[in-house]
Design a protein around this motif. Structure first.
Motif, PDB file in Angstrom:
ATOM      1  N   THR B 487      -6.340  -1.289   4.477  1.00 55.65           N
ATOM      2  CA  THR B 487      -5.249  -2.259   5.226  1.00 55.65           C
ATOM      3  C   THR B 487      -4.623  -1.543   6.004  1.00 55.65           C
ATOM      4  O   THR B 487      -5.314  -0.244   6.425  1.00 55.65           O
ATOM      5  CB  THR B 487      -4.154  -2.339   4.454  1.00 55.65           C
ATOM      6  N   MET B 488      -4.186  -1.102   7.179  1.00 57.72           N
ATOM      7  CA  MET B 488      -3.898  -0.317   8.667  1.00 57.72           C
ATOM      8  C   MET B 488      -3.342   0.404   7.319  1.00 57.72           C
ATOM      9  O   MET B 488      -2.206  -0.073   6.507  1.00 57.72           O
ATOM     10  CB  MET B 488      -3.200  -0.774  10.193  1.00 57.72           C
ATOM     11  N   SER B 489      -3.353   1.893   8.037  1.00 55.74           N
ATOM     12  CA  SER B 489      -2.195   2.609   7.274  1.00 55.74           C
ATOM     13  C   SER B 489      -1.554   3.114   7.126  1.00 55.74           C
ATOM     14  O   SER B 489      -1.010   3.319   6.429  1.00 55.74           O
ATOM     15  CB  SER B 489      -3.147   4.071   8.006  1.00 55.74           C
ATOM     16  N   VAL B 490      -0.532   2.165   7.915  1.00 59.15           N
ATOM     17  CA  VAL B 490       1.527   2.206   8.016  1.00 59.15           C
ATOM     18  C   VAL B 490       1.251   1.679   6.777  1.00 59.15           C
ATOM     19  O   VAL B 490       2.287   2.345   5.705  1.00 59.15           O
ATOM     20  CB  VAL B 490       1.508   1.245   9.827  1.00 59.15           C
ATOM     21  N   LEU B 491       0.904   0.917   6.485  1.00 56.73           N
ATOM     22  CA  LEU B 491       1.055  -0.441   5.460  1.00 56.73           C
ATOM     23  C   LEU B 491       0.405   0.527   3.855  1.00 56.73           C
ATOM     24  O   LEU B 491       1.028   0.134   2.345  1.00 56.73           O
ATOM     25  CB  LEU B 491       0.618  -1.934   5.306  1.00 56.73           C
ATOM     26  N   SER B 492      -0.812   1.308   4.223  1.00 61.41           N
ATOM     27  CA  SER B 492      -1.111   1.682   3.080  1.00 61.41           C
ATOM     28  C   SER B 492      -0.758   2.818   2.121  1.00 61.41           C
ATOM     29  O   SER B 492      -1.404   3.229   1.561  1.00 61.41           O
ATOM     30  CB  SER B 492      -2.878   1.374   2.634  1.00 61.41           C
ATOM     31  N   GLU B 493       0.706   3.234   3.650  1.00 58.34           N
ATOM     32  CA  GLU B 493       0.737   5.074   2.964  1.00 58.34           C
ATOM     33  C   GLU B 493       0.024   5.785   3.206  1.00 58.34           C
ATOM     34  O   GLU B 493      -0.296   6.487   2.750  1.00 58.34           O
ATOM     35  CB  GLU B 493       1.649   4.338   1.725  1.00 58.34           C
ATOM     36  N   ASN B 494      -0.935   5.896   4.504  1.00 59.54           N
ATOM     37  CA  ASN B 494      -2.493   6.715   4.849  1.00 59.54           C
ATOM     38  C   ASN B 494      -2.910   7.043   3.684  1.00 59.54           C
ATOM     39  O   ASN B 494      -3.718   7.721   3.939  1.00 59.54           O
ATOM     40  CB  ASN B 494      -1.266   8.077   5.275  1.00 59.54           C
ATOM     41  N   SER B 495      -2.960   5.810   2.343  1.00 62.61           N
ATOM     42  CA  SER B 495      -4.315   5.688   1.817  1.00 62.61           C
ATOM     43  C   SER B 495      -5.057   4.906   2.458  1.00 62.61           C
ATOM     44  O   SER B 495      -5.389   3.218   2.525  1.00 62.61           O
ATOM     45  CB  SER B 495      -4.043   5.610   0.027  1.00 62.61           C
ATOM     46  N   THR B 496      -6.111   5.340   1.874  1.00 69.99           N
ATOM     47  CA  THR B 496      -7.366   4.743   2.197  1.00 69.99           C
ATOM     48  C   THR B 496      -7.929   3.187   0.866  1.00 69.99           C
ATOM     49  O   THR B 496      -8.942   2.509   0.880  1.00 69.99           O
ATOM     50  CB  THR B 496      -8.512   4.955   2.338  1.00 69.99           C
ATOM     51  N   ARG B 497      -7.211   3.819  -0.477  1.00 73.76           N
ATOM     52  CA  ARG B 497      -7.432   3.144  -0.805  1.00 73.76           C
ATOM     53  C   ARG B 497      -6.612   2.095  -1.363  1.00 73.76           C
ATOM     54  O   ARG B 497      -6.362   1.488  -2.552  1.00 73.76           O
ATOM     55  CB  ARG B 497      -7.457   4.051  -2.485  1.00 73.76           C
ATOM     56  N   GLY B 498      -5.257   1.853  -0.210  1.00 77.65           N
ATOM     57  CA  GLY B 498      -4.217   0.400  -0.519  1.00 77.65           C
ATOM     58  C   GLY B 498      -3.178   1.425  -1.283  1.00 77.65           C
ATOM     59  O   GLY B 498      -2.903   2.846  -1.203  1.00 77.65           O
ATOM     60  N   SER B 499      -1.972   0.567  -1.516  1.00 71.41           N
ATOM     61  CA  SER B 499      -0.843   1.015  -1.282  1.00 71.41           C
ATOM     62  C   SER B 499      -0.148   0.236  -2.564  1.00 71.41           C
ATOM     63  O   SER B 499      -0.561  -1.227  -2.612  1.00 71.41           O
ATOM     64  CB  SER B 499      -0.412   1.567  -0.777  1.00 71.41           C
ATOM     65  N   TYR B 500       0.618   0.933  -3.452  1.00 75.47           N
ATOM     66  CA  TYR B 500       1.794  -0.818  -4.009  1.00 75.47           C
ATOM     67  C   TYR B 500       3.123   0.602  -4.703  1.00 75.47           C
ATOM     68  O   TYR B 500       3.554   1.355  -4.265  1.00 75.47           O
ATOM     69  CB  TYR B 500       1.181  -0.367  -5.605  1.00 75.47           C
ATOM     70  N   LEU B 501       4.433  -0.881  -4.887  1.00 70.23           N
ATOM     71  CA  LEU B 501       5.228  -0.526  -4.476  1.00 70.23           C
ATOM     72  C   LEU B 501       5.809  -1.800  -5.303  1.00 70.23           C
ATOM     73  O   LEU B 501       5.550  -2.802  -4.983  1.00 70.23           O
ATOM     74  CB  LEU B 501       6.212  -0.402  -2.797  1.00 70.23           C
ATOM     75  N   GLY B 502       6.335  -0.769  -6.492  1.00 63.95           N
ATOM     76  CA  GLY B 502       7.187  -2.153  -7.488  1.00 63.95           C
ATOM     77  C   GLY B 502       8.278  -1.835  -7.452  1.00 63.95           C
ATOM     78  O   GLY B 502       8.852  -0.829  -7.096  1.00 63.95           O
ATOM     79  N   THR B 553      -6.597   6.921  -7.102  1.00 62.52           N
ATOM     80  CA  THR B 553      -7.458   7.469  -7.949  1.00 62.52           C
ATOM     81  C   THR B 553      -8.834   6.338  -7.125  1.00 62.52           C
ATOM     82  O   THR B 553     -10.371   6.362  -6.237  1.00 62.52           O
ATOM     83  CB  THR B 553      -7.493   7.580  -9.052  1.00 62.52           C
ATOM     84  N   LEU B 554      -7.950   5.059  -7.731  1.00 60.98           N
ATOM     85  CA  LEU B 554      -8.874   4.161  -7.057  1.00 60.98           C
ATOM     86  C   LEU B 554      -8.822   2.575  -6.311  1.00 60.98           C
ATOM     87  O   LEU B 554      -7.115   2.702  -6.249  1.00 60.98           O
ATOM     88  CB  LEU B 554      -9.431   2.888  -9.155  1.00 60.98           C
ATOM     89  N   PRO B 555      -9.069   2.231  -5.830  1.00 64.98           N
ATOM     90  CA  PRO B 555      -8.880   1.583  -4.492  1.00 64.98           C
ATOM     91  C   PRO B 555      -8.400   0.231  -5.415  1.00 64.98           C
ATOM     92  O   PRO B 555      -9.014  -0.562  -6.520  1.00 64.98           O
ATOM     93  CB  PRO B 555     -10.333   0.676  -3.724  1.00 64.98           C
ATOM     94  N   ASN B 556      -7.469  -0.576  -4.937  1.00 64.30           N
ATOM     95  CA  ASN B 556      -7.054  -1.926  -5.635  1.00 64.30           C
ATOM     96  C   ASN B 556      -6.686  -2.252  -6.837  1.00 64.30           C
ATOM     97  O   ASN B 556      -6.597  -3.413  -7.382  1.00 64.30           O
ATOM     98  CB  ASN B 556      -8.142  -3.072  -5.372  1.00 64.30           C
ATOM     99  N   VAL B 557      -6.586  -0.681  -7.580  1.00 69.90           N
ATOM    100  CA  VAL B 557      -5.179  -0.835  -9.203  1.00 69.90           C
ATOM    101  C   VAL B 557      -4.232  -0.212  -9.081  1.00 69.90           C
ATOM    102  O   VAL B 557      -3.975   0.486  -8.234  1.00 69.90           O
ATOM    103  CB  VAL B 557      -6.163  -0.137  -9.623  1.00 69.90           C
ATOM    104  N   PHE B 558      -3.354  -1.370  -8.377  1.00 72.69           N
ATOM    105  CA  PHE B 558      -2.274  -1.481  -8.790  1.00 72.69           C
ATOM    106  C   PHE B 558      -1.110  -1.731  -9.110  1.00 72.69           C
ATOM    107  O   PHE B 558      -0.980  -2.234 -10.452  1.00 72.69           O
ATOM    108  CB  PHE B 558      -1.562  -2.595  -7.361  1.00 72.69           C
ATOM    109  N   THR B 559      -1.442  -0.286  -9.956  1.00 73.16           N
ATOM    110  CA  THR B 559      -0.208   0.736 -10.666  1.00 73.16           C
ATOM    111  C   THR B 559       0.410   1.879 -10.317  1.00 73.16           C
ATOM    112  O   THR B 559      -0.358   2.630 -10.390  1.00 73.16           O
ATOM    113  CB  THR B 559      -0.949   0.547 -12.626  1.00 73.16           C
ATOM    114  N   ALA B 560       1.932   2.197 -11.286  1.00 72.39           N
ATOM    115  CA  ALA B 560       2.257   2.834 -11.178  1.00 72.39           C
ATOM    116  C   ALA B 560       1.370   4.840 -11.194  1.00 72.39           C
ATOM    117  O   ALA B 560       1.414   5.811 -10.640  1.00 72.39           O
ATOM    118  CB  ALA B 560       3.693   3.917 -10.964  1.00 72.39           C
ATOM    119  N   ALA B 561       0.677   4.941 -12.175  1.00 71.72           N
ATOM    120  CA  ALA B 561       0.078   5.564 -12.889  1.00 71.72           C
ATOM    121  C   ALA B 561      -1.486   6.100 -11.510  1.00 71.72           C
ATOM    122  O   ALA B 561      -1.716   7.010 -11.050  1.00 71.72           O
ATOM    123  CB  ALA B 561      -1.447   5.054 -14.191  1.00 71.72           C
TER     124      ALA B 561
END
Lengths: 518, 1016
Positions: B487-502, B553-561
């Protein structure tokens, strides 16, 4: 009716913030305000104050950094700063408003909390105040300064008065601190993210800052400049001369989680190599370039001119946003924990070189200080080959070619070479010193912009499109200052009018400052 | 024949009673029958002997037997009939005729705090809408079904599709910095409606969520009262300024068990879209469709193909049962829907239970209620660039084939994951593959809400009733934002692995009140007194915790850890606690049903005012009404009612908390405070006058209600920037004045022509909003600064902004322009033909507020068949389409194709400017367009609703089925007139500003569906 309101004061106290009572715990009142001052010398993200990394972008990157061609911007909006038409008025005011609401506010809290101007903690606060506020006056000219925290805070002072006050404040701070420095003492060690409380280093920083300010006024007030420069150079506390003495905001507790602004903004796809820096560094085959920028996919380094037209599409300069793997224009080498540099030891040598060139007694020759400066800059960047570089008598700045918009291609602006030539005239020597200083200063563009305005060096490519209001900025003289923020017009109009009178010209980006007297 | 006989008997019985009254004391069984005006037996009517408290329910044949003395009064009540009292009399057989409630103006309406009042006694306007009339087309958000059905209220649906929030503004916006949305009250008690963050810039708008009105099942609603004036709402004091929507929920009814099942199925498609072109293509690899030569065959590209048919499937089953002492209502409802954008879904499940019981001879009434709602929302989009698939879909290069991008992700061998396929890039507008956005930029919200209520009433004497109520209202909102790797980096918070917000939000509200109600007649019933005095407490606790950032660490693993805490890490906590304690009283005195005088007072103690000088605030109101037809004693057939009324009130708007005490932010280290503490903070105060007339003609078959009002709102809260040279950036100060004045009118008619019935309602709303004062010169002595605001930017989107200025309105829209000469012609350089933009020169385009709105609703019924339709018109107001500006810039709008075909654009009627040059000058690659060219009138006329219903007479054949109704309906069926390229009645933000500015808003919905209701 008392029962009607029991608990109300507790309810109406924000539980997610600290109260007046709590901030005295563990001396946070002084420590945290000291740290807040450090966070705003070159502004970094401060989530508690709603300040993000975009503030560094608007204050630093879209200010001095852009005006001297360190960075180039693919996005039309961001480029508005170098077209001199700022898409958002707040952008050119951010340097001003941030420093008052963050630096000066914290300084006032510290002054109140310490309550004794001879306290060494106050002396440290004074150094930080000058470190931050000289950048503000260098950007706008007259600023409210002398009475801040003691009287009529919103009154403007002339740049000359402000500078004279800077010198007083730095010399008395050094005087207060020197005994502590000599005794190897530390202060604010838990909070100080620059020197971890090492007072001897603070003294060296203060002396170097004093020298920097002295050189700023070399044309407008040469007598005062010489006195201050010689005093700084001879101070027993010394100056920053070793690579590890340089001043920078580090990623250490309690702010070890902030991210390098360059890293963040590069991640937004907003940052590329600037054309002027490219012209000098590729022309000189400068090995430091490799340490700072990635080569393009097509090989080599490619920069972007300042002030590209509004119609230029971001995509044509930054097609794949953010990723290093494929780029047409060079992306900075970054890391999320890179320090925010304020001032390096190499700058000390270039300042001394210029002072020596002017015949002032600073304990050395211009040639030796110049060469020390270049070598120091290489070692600061962990790059080898300085000796060889200094021998280069032929390399000159390279022509610039824009592979996307050919009309932006431009021949190199100057032909200054690297190697010191004692036979050269003083003007050439000055150009050589300031040109190498320009490279060594990267990425502290604010200071490079001051030196460009003061000396005319290095020769910076003019902007592609000049949209300044009524053509107030000359294409070749380029931008000389920033206009006072809109908020001052809206909220401090009467005092601002006095400030503009002290400026001695219209409040626009073409008006020269007091020290801009060449 | 039978009726006449019965009537005669009744007459006889009454006259007998009069004769033998003194002698009666004997108790015996009285038998009778309850019939309606058409002489059909009324089943389930409740017959109460007021003297003994004994009551019975009529059977299916309308008959009852109750023990009573001759002089005992029997009160018969039944829903939708007027309560009727008769003396039991000596005759053994009573016939009691119930009259339709709707025929009487002195119907009972629910007013503030849930107090029932006869509408004739009111000195202010209250509009009542029956649950059934609310909408056959059941919108998930109740308020969007109310549009066009009440006067004096502007209802705009949010642009976030099914289940989105609504903006409900009554009698104009009043608060410059505070809330302007109506207060929602369920069964007399305010429900918490903590507003979600609204899109406030060019980027945001993805991941919206609905409001409290999206959480209530429309099938559970008995009726809605709209208190749009502050006099009507005055008893809510500091929460009353914006008017009140009072919802009365269904209760069980005494009588035989009734089970109903209601289904409503709707299908949605986009209602209004901009006009696109598909004749001119693009160069390969280019974003813009600016070829000057037409494609040999027009591209088959059609933006409409991107949208899917949305649907909403709503099912409710409800049960009502009870006897005269105990009634129960139970219901369960499910809403399953999907929006017009792929992968936008909303599911809602509601469960309601209510039990009302009487004990101790009917002296105590206990009412217990419980409601649970579970809502699951996914990808609710309202506007903006981020994660908005409409941007790339609208702008898609016309020479390219979008089909190949439908496979939005491809396997990355190096990474062992699927990554986005989108070689076109974002082009500075955050564009990504539209299907990647809908499937891999996920915004999910789940809400669980409990409402538990209990109230007890005690009839102390015939005229005094004491009551106590409490309600616990808890809402848990849990949302997640999951951006997949690539996902584009502005939305993925600069991470190539994706981002998560809960984030987790919990709102807990506890309400309690005690009241004494007095209902008494004096002086031979000449004077009536209705009074209520009470105390209440409202306590609202909000807690919010969110955290997230780029994945480590892992792409697309959406958890705070898996979140990179060293990276751009968000960790936010926002807690607050508000309490309002109040004392209130209201008194209404009536004289012979001719003249009524009203007064109320409320005193609020608000925790948000702690540390300020103003701790308690008094809100008074007074009013009077006179029923002229009663006074002159002449009620002709032609003029059956004439009433005039006037009222004055002062109400408030809740103040901001945490402003009076300096605290220091801690996020990322202790920080100085940016504002100067506001120890002089006061709540906003609205003072209003209201006057009206109610006229009834032809036995009230034709009624006209007209209300005029003026309200002035003072103590607006300003937070002006102050010179940063003070060390602060802002301070808080109360000042300013906003006036709203207007007229609301409704003309109702109901005529029967044999078996044919025609009902019609015409509503007219006019409101003039004016900013009379912003912040006049104010000097803060402590800081030595003087601040003054005579204009104030409140929303900015590049070429357009909303700005308040003295004498203007709160909806004023300003646009920037091209440089023009003294004749108003576009300035063109005679040498180069260049034009100049004036991006920082602002001219007023108008206001987004309408001049007036009209709606005309009709119901035609014949036997069991009914047809209804509603035409809505909005006159006046302007808006800006930034969407159109970007479409022009990219050469994908219909206008740009036409200009190319015409060989250019005529500027000043003289110069022909090349189409691309012109549209790339006035249009914008983003928000940097020239607003003056994108101003549109918001005037529009539409066929808002239409339905055809049929009561299938199955009960004739199957006795156990009482009623079967089948309806087909449509909403937003036809736009009769509209010149804007977007629907002026939807809004990107349900807050005060960002109104009438379209920046890739989700289009409004056209809705066609059917419903079935079966009652056993």
């Amino acid at each position: 009716m008392a029962g009607c309101t029991s608990g109300f004061e507790r309810f109406n106290t924000n539980p997610n913030e600290a109260t007046e009572e709590q901030i005295d715990w563990d001396n946070a009142r002084t420590g945290a305000n000291f740290l807040q001052m450090e966070q705003n010398v070159l502004v970094v993200a401060q989530p508690g104050a709603g300040i993000g990394t975009d503030r560094y972008q608007t204050v630093e990157m879209m200010g001095g950094d852009a005006f001297v061609g360190y960075w180039g911007f693919p996005a039309p909006d961001i480029n508005s700063c170098t077209r001199y038409s700022w898409s958002k008025a707040s952008w050119y005011g951010d340097m001003f408003t941030t420093n008052y609401s963050r630096t000066m506010n914290a300084w006032r809290m510290l002054k109140l909390a310490i309550g004794d101007d001879s306290d060494p903690r106050f002396a440290l606060a004074q150094i930080l105040k000058v470190a931050a506020m000289h950048r503000v006056t260098d950007t706008y000219g007259p600023i409210p300064y002398l009475d801040f925290g003691v009287g009529d805070e919103v009154r403007y002072d002339s740049q000359k008065d402000v500078y004279y006050r800077f010198f007083e404040e730095l010399s008395s701070a050094v005087e207060v601190l020197y005994p502590y420095a000599a005794g190897g003492q530390t202060l604010f060690a838990d909070y100080d993210c620059v020197y971890r409380g090492d007072i001897s280093k603070w003294v060296k920083f203060a002396n170097t800052l004093r020298l920097r300010l002295a050189m700023h006024i070399a044309y407008s007030d040469p007598v005062k400049a010489r006195v201050e420069a010689e005093a700084a150079a001879s101070d027993p506390g010394g100056m920053m001369v070793r690579a590890d003495e340089f001043a920078r905001l580090q990623h250490i507790t309690p702010i070890d989680n902030y991210e390098s602004p360059v890293y963040i903004v590069a991640g937004w796809g907003d940052l590329r190599l600037g054309a002027t820096l490219q012209s000098y560094m590729t022309g000189y085959n400068d090995p430091r370039l490799k340490a700072w920028f990635h080569e393009c996919t097509s090989g080599g380094y490619q920069g972007i001119r300042a002030g590209m037209a509004n119609t230029i599409l971001k995509n044509s300069y930054a097609p794949e946003e953010g990723y290093v793997t494929s780029c047409k224009f060079s992306i900075p080498v970054t890391g999320s924990t890179a320090d925010v540099v304020w001032m390096r030891a190499s700058e000390t040598y270039f300042l001394l070189a210029e002072a020596a060139l002017r015949g002032w007694d600073v304990g050395g020759t211009a040639a030796s200080f110049y060469e020390e400066g270049v070598k120091m800059s290489f070692s600061e960047n962990n790059v080898g080959g300085a000796e060889e570089y200094l021998l280069d008598r032929v390399s000159t700045p390279a022509d610039y070619t824009d592979p996307v918009t050919s009309s932006y291609s431009k021949n190199a602006m100057g032909d200054i070479t690297i190697s010191w030539d004692d036979a050269a005239d003083d003007e050439t020597k000055l150009e050589r010193i300031i040109t190498q200083k320009y490279i060594a200063l990267f990425p502290v563009g604010q200071e490079a912009w001051t030196e460009f305005r003061r000396t005319g060096y290095p020769k910076v490519f003019p902007v592609c499109v000049n949209e300044s209001n009524g053509g107030c900025v000359d294409d070749n003289l380029q931008i000389r200052r920033l206009a006072f923020p809109e908020s001052e017009y809206n909220t401090n109009y009467a005092e601002l009018q006095n400030g503009i009178a002290l400026l001695g010209g219209p409040d626009n980006p073409g008006t020269r400052l007091w020290w801009d007297a060449r | 024949m039978l009726i006449k006989q019965l009537k005669r008997q009744l007459l006889l019985a009454v006259s007998c009673l009069v004769c033998i009254l003194p002698a009666s004391a004997q108790v015996r069984d009285v038998a009778g029958i309850v019939v309606d005006s058409g002489n059909s037996p009324v089943a389930g009517a409740f017959v109460l002997n007021q003297a003994t408290g004994a009551g019975v329910m009529t059977g299916a044949d309308g008959r009852f037997i109750v023990s009573a003395g001759n002089s005992d009064i029997l009160v018969v009540s039944c829903m939708s009939y007027r309560d009727t009292a008769v003396k039991a009399g000596a005759s053994g057989n009573l016939t009691i005729v119930l009259e339709d409630e709707s025929l009487f103006l002195d119907e009972v309406v629910v007013t503030a705090l849930g107090i029932s009042r006869e509408s004739k006694s009111l000195s202010y306007n209250v509009q009542k809408i029956d649950g059934d009339a609310l909408a056959i087309a059941k919108d998930v958000n109740i308020m969007s079904g109310l549009g066009g059905k009440v006067a004096g209220v502007q209802i705009n649906s949010g642009a976030s599709g099914i289940g989105g929030g609504t903006r409900v503004v009554m009698r104009g916006t009043k608060s410059i910095s505070g809330n302007n949305n109506a207060l929602y009250v369920v069964d007399g008690i305010p429900v918490s409606n903590v507003a979600s963050e609204q899109p406030g810039d060019q980027y945001t708008g993805a991941g919206q969520t609905g409001d409290v009105m999206s959480q209530i099942n429309a099938d559970d609603i008995e009726s809605i009262s709209v208190l749009n004036g502050s006099a009507a709402a005055a008893l809510y004091g500091s929460a009353a300024a914006n008017g009140v929507v009072l919802i009365t929920t269904r209760k069980g009814a005494a009588g035989r068990l009734s089970l109903s099942y209601a289904n409503s199925t709707s299908f949605y498609d986009p209602f209004i879209l901009p006009r696109f072109q598909n004749e001119y293509g693009s160069e390969t690899g280019e974003w813009m469709s600016w070829n000057t030569v037409k494609m040999s065959t027009a591209s088959g590209y059609d933006v409409k193909d991107f949208f899917q048919t949305g649907y909403n499937e709503s099912n409710t089953i409800s049960l009502s049962t009870g006897n005269q002492k105990n009634q129960t209502y139970l219901s369960a409802g499910a809403v399953n829907s999907r929006g017009i954008i792929q992968n936008n879904t909303l599911d809602r499940y509601t469960f309601t239970g209510r039990n009302t019981s009487e004990f101790l001879d009917g002296r105590f009434t206990l009412d217990l209620s419980a409601m649970y709602t579970r809502v699951r929302e996914q990808n609710m989009l309202s506007q903006g660039e981020y994660a908005n698939p409409l941007v790339p879909v609208y702008l898609f290069p016309r020479g390219d084939d979008i089909e190949k991008y439908k496979y939005y992700e491809r396997y990355d061998i190096g990474r062992n994951i699927m990554t986005q396929f989108w070689p076109l890039g974002d082009n500075g507008l955050s564009m990504q593959n539209p299907w990647w956005i809908t499937n891999r930029n996920m915004y999910n919200t789940s809400k669980d809400r409990f409402l538990l209520g209990a109230s007890i009433k005690y009839k102390a004497t015939g005229w005094l009733e004491l009551s106590a109520r409490t309600k616990y209202d808890r809402e848990d909102i849990s949302s997640e934002k999951r951006m997949y790797a690539s996902t584009m980096s502005v939305l993925s918070e600069n991470s190539t692995r994706g981002s998560y917000l809960g984030s987790e939000i919990c709102n807990t509200q506890i309400y309690a009140d005690v009241m004494a109600n007095v209902n008494k007649y004096f002086l031979d019933d000449a004077i009536s007194l209705t009074a209520v005095a009470g105390a209440s407490m409202l306590d609202l606790v909000h807690s919010e915790l969110s955290s997230g950032g780029g994945l480590l660490t892992l792409p697309n693993v959406f958890t705070a850890a898996n979140v990179n805490t060293a990276g751009k890490f968000t960790y936010k906590q926002n807690d607050w606690h508000d309490r309002t304690n109040s004392l209130f009283a209201t008194v209404s005195l009536g004289y012979r049903s001719m003249v009524y005088v009203d007064a109320s007072v409320r005193n609020d103690w608000m925790s948000a005012l702690a540390y300020t000088k103003h701790r308690s605030i008094v809100y008074p109101s007074v009013g009077a009404s006179a029923i002229i037809t009663e006074m002159i004693g002449r009620k002709s057939k032609a003029i059956s009612l004439a009433k005039v009324r006037v009222s004055y009130s002062e109400v408030g708007n809740a103040p901001e908390r945490f402003m009076a005490l300096t605290t220091y932010p801690l996020a990322g280290g202790l920080s100085t405070s940016s504002y100067f503490p506001a120890v002089d903070l006061q709540p906003e105060r609205t003072k209003s006058w209201e006057a009206g007339v109610n006229l009834g003609f032809f036995e009230n078959r034709l009624t006209l209600d007209v209300t005029g009002y003026i309200s002035r709102t003072y103590n607006q809260l300003f937070s002006p920037s102050i010179s940063s040279t003070t060390g602060y950036t802002k301070l808080y100060v109360n000042a300013g004045e906003v006036t709203n004045r207007g007229i609301e009118a409704s003309l109702n008619s109901a005529f029967d022509f044999g078996e044919f019935h025609w009902g019609s309602t015409l509503l007219y709303t006019l409101n003039r909003n004016r900013v009379d004062q912003l912040l006049p010169s104010y000097t803060n002595d402590a800081l030595g600064v003087t601040v003054k605001l005579d204009h104030m930017d409140v929303y900015n989107l590049g070429g357009v902004k909303q700005m308040l200025s003295i004498g203007g309105t709160m909806g004023d829209i300003y646009v920037n322009k091209m440089r023009t000469d003294e004749h108003g012609y576009v300035w063109v350089n005679s040498m180069t033909n260049a034009m100049e933009t004036m991006r920082n020169e602002w001219v007023k385009a108008g206001t987004s507020n309408p001049d007036c709105t009209l709606s005309w609703r009709n119901i035609l019924a014949w036997k069991g068949l009914s047809l209804s339709f509603m035409i809505n018109a909005r006159i006046g107001g302007v808006g800006v389409s930034a969407t159109q500006a970007v479409l022009d810039y990219y050469g994908v709008s219909e206008d740009t194709a036409k200009a190319r075909t015409d060989g250019g654009v005529q500027v000043n009627d003289r110069y022909s400017v090349d189409a691309q040059t012109w549209y790339q000058t006035i249009g914008g690659n983003g928000a940097n367009f020239i607003g003056a060219y994108y101003v549109y009138s918001l005037t529009n006329v539409r066929l808002g609703e239409m339905s055809v219903g049929y009561d299938i007479p199955v009960s004739k054949y199957i006795k156990s089925i009482r009623n079967v109704n089948l309806s087909v309906f449509g909403k937003n069926l036809l736009m009769i007139y509209c010149s804007a390229p977007f629907d002026p009645e939807v809004t990107a933000s349900t807050g005060t500003y960002n109104q009438a500015i379209d920046y890739f808003m989700q289009p409004s919905l056209r809705n066609i569906g059917f419903s079935v209701k079966i009652t056993l």
